[in-house]
Design an enzyme around this catalytic site. Structure first.
Site, PDB file in Angstrom:
ATOM      1  N   ASP A  61       1.639  -2.477  -7.046  1.00 53.55           N
ATOM      2  CA  ASP A  61       0.279  -2.455  -6.502  1.00 53.55           C
ATOM      3  C   ASP A  61      -0.032  -3.693  -5.678  1.00 53.55           C
ATOM      4  O   ASP A  61      -1.186  -3.956  -5.340  1.00 53.55           O
ATOM      5  CB  ASP A  61      -0.750  -2.302  -7.627  1.00 53.55           C
ATOM      6  N   ASP A 100       3.246 -17.443 -15.012  1.00 52.82           N
ATOM      7  CA  ASP A 100       2.270 -16.751 -15.842  1.00 52.82           C
ATOM      8  C   ASP A 100       2.757 -16.630 -17.279  1.00 52.82           C
ATOM      9  O   ASP A 100       3.895 -16.984 -17.606  1.00 52.82           O
ATOM     10  CB  ASP A 100       1.975 -15.361 -15.262  1.00 52.82           C
ATOM     11  N   HIS A 147       0.474  -6.918  -6.535  1.00 55.70           N
ATOM     12  CA  HIS A 147       0.086  -8.160  -7.201  1.00 55.70           C
ATOM     13  C   HIS A 147       1.196  -9.208  -7.100  1.00 55.70           C
ATOM     14  O   HIS A 147       2.379  -8.885  -7.072  1.00 55.70           O
ATOM     15  CB  HIS A 147      -0.321  -7.927  -8.662  1.00 55.70           C
ATOM     16  N   GLU A 156      -4.023  -9.478  -9.882  1.00 53.40           N
ATOM     17  CA  GLU A 156      -4.164  -8.051  -9.653  1.00 53.40           C
ATOM     18  C   GLU A 156      -5.050  -7.771  -8.434  1.00 53.40           C
ATOM     19  O   GLU A 156      -5.753  -8.659  -7.942  1.00 53.40           O
ATOM     20  CB  GLU A 156      -4.778  -7.396 -10.895  1.00 53.40           C
TER      21      GLU A 156
END
Length: 261
Positions: A136, A67, A138, A143
């Protein structure tokens, strides 16, 4: 999915480095998937040390990063291309230009994302992908709510991800970019071996969902349950929510050596 729980982060790094070394021994021109963030740093330290001792070489290998932030200047210290060069690429013997990443400064972002997908495909796909996981759930910057079929694209970061990453931006969450380019979950799932590292109590719930939870877009990492070759490397804190932690320890302790990692 193989779950390995070891007491020391150095042990986890050693196992991950063994997986990379085995890949390069069998396929010197392997294509590696490289993650940034804190999780793989010890792995990169171990690989750099082995390379400096002449125990392995990346000279024929290629790499693709997961990324990139959108809009960070090329000379920004937290641009992921800068980070991966600093933390790993410059410390081993990759050939010039052998490691590529998404172009977060592209004028035509959809075209740049499509070109990145093509470059991975033209390289024959990723042989071994190093991963971390967010608090979370990801994976890369996919996400919660991300499509399991997603490919490289632009994403808006959640507030939680920006808070988690603020430590790299002087603890100023407003300095963390709002958008990123990321390989999609569909892209990541095409890698032939996924090696995920997680340490610390903050990752415990995400790890619990990843390994033992229902497959759900609310926890993007759970898609890895459908991959045929995933290695999850954990310290006791990250493994603290696992209901079957004792079983995972037993199976790894009794694993036939010929199976490798």
């Amino acid at each position: 999915m193989e779950v390995v729980i070891l007491d020391e982060p150095r042990q986890l790094a050693h196992v991950a480095a063994d997986a990379v070394a085995a890949q390069l021994a069998g396929t010197p021109d392997a294509t590696l998937g490289l993650a940034t963030g804190s999780s793989p740093l010890a792995v990169y330290d171990e690989l750099a040390a082995r390379c400096s001792r002449g125990e392995l070489s990346f000279a024929a290998a290629r790499g693709f990063t997961l990324d990139e932030y959108v809009g960070l200047p090329a000379d920004h210290p937290e641009r992921y291309r800068t980070v991966i060069d600093r933390d790993f690429v410059s410390r081993v013997d990759f050939a010039p230009g052998a490691v590529a990443g998404p172009d977060g400064l592209a004028r035509d972002i959809p075209a740049a994302c499509a070109a990145y997908e093509r470059s991975i495909s033209e390289a024959g796909g990723v042989d071994l992908q190093i991963l971390g996981i967010g608090s979370d759930g990801h994976i890369a910057f996919n996400e919660p709510g991300s499509s399991f079929a997603s490919r490289t694209r632009i994403k808006t970061l959640t507030r939680q991800t920006r808070v988690d990453n603020a430590r790299f931006f002087g603890d100023d969450v407003d300095a963390v970019p709002t958008h990123c380019l990321t390989q999609g979950l569909g892209t990541i799932m095409e890698a032939r071996h996924l090696v995920l590292l997680a340490t610390g109590q903050k990752k415990a719930e995400a790890v619990h969902q990843l390994v033992e939870g229902a497959v759900s877009a609310l926890w993007p990492g759970t898609i890895l349950q459908h991959h045929p070759h995933v290695t999850v490397l954990l310290d006791p804190a990250a493994a603290s929510r696992l209901q079957l932690a004792g079983y995972y320890r037993e199976t790894y302790a009794g694993k036939p050596r010929w199976q490798g990692i």
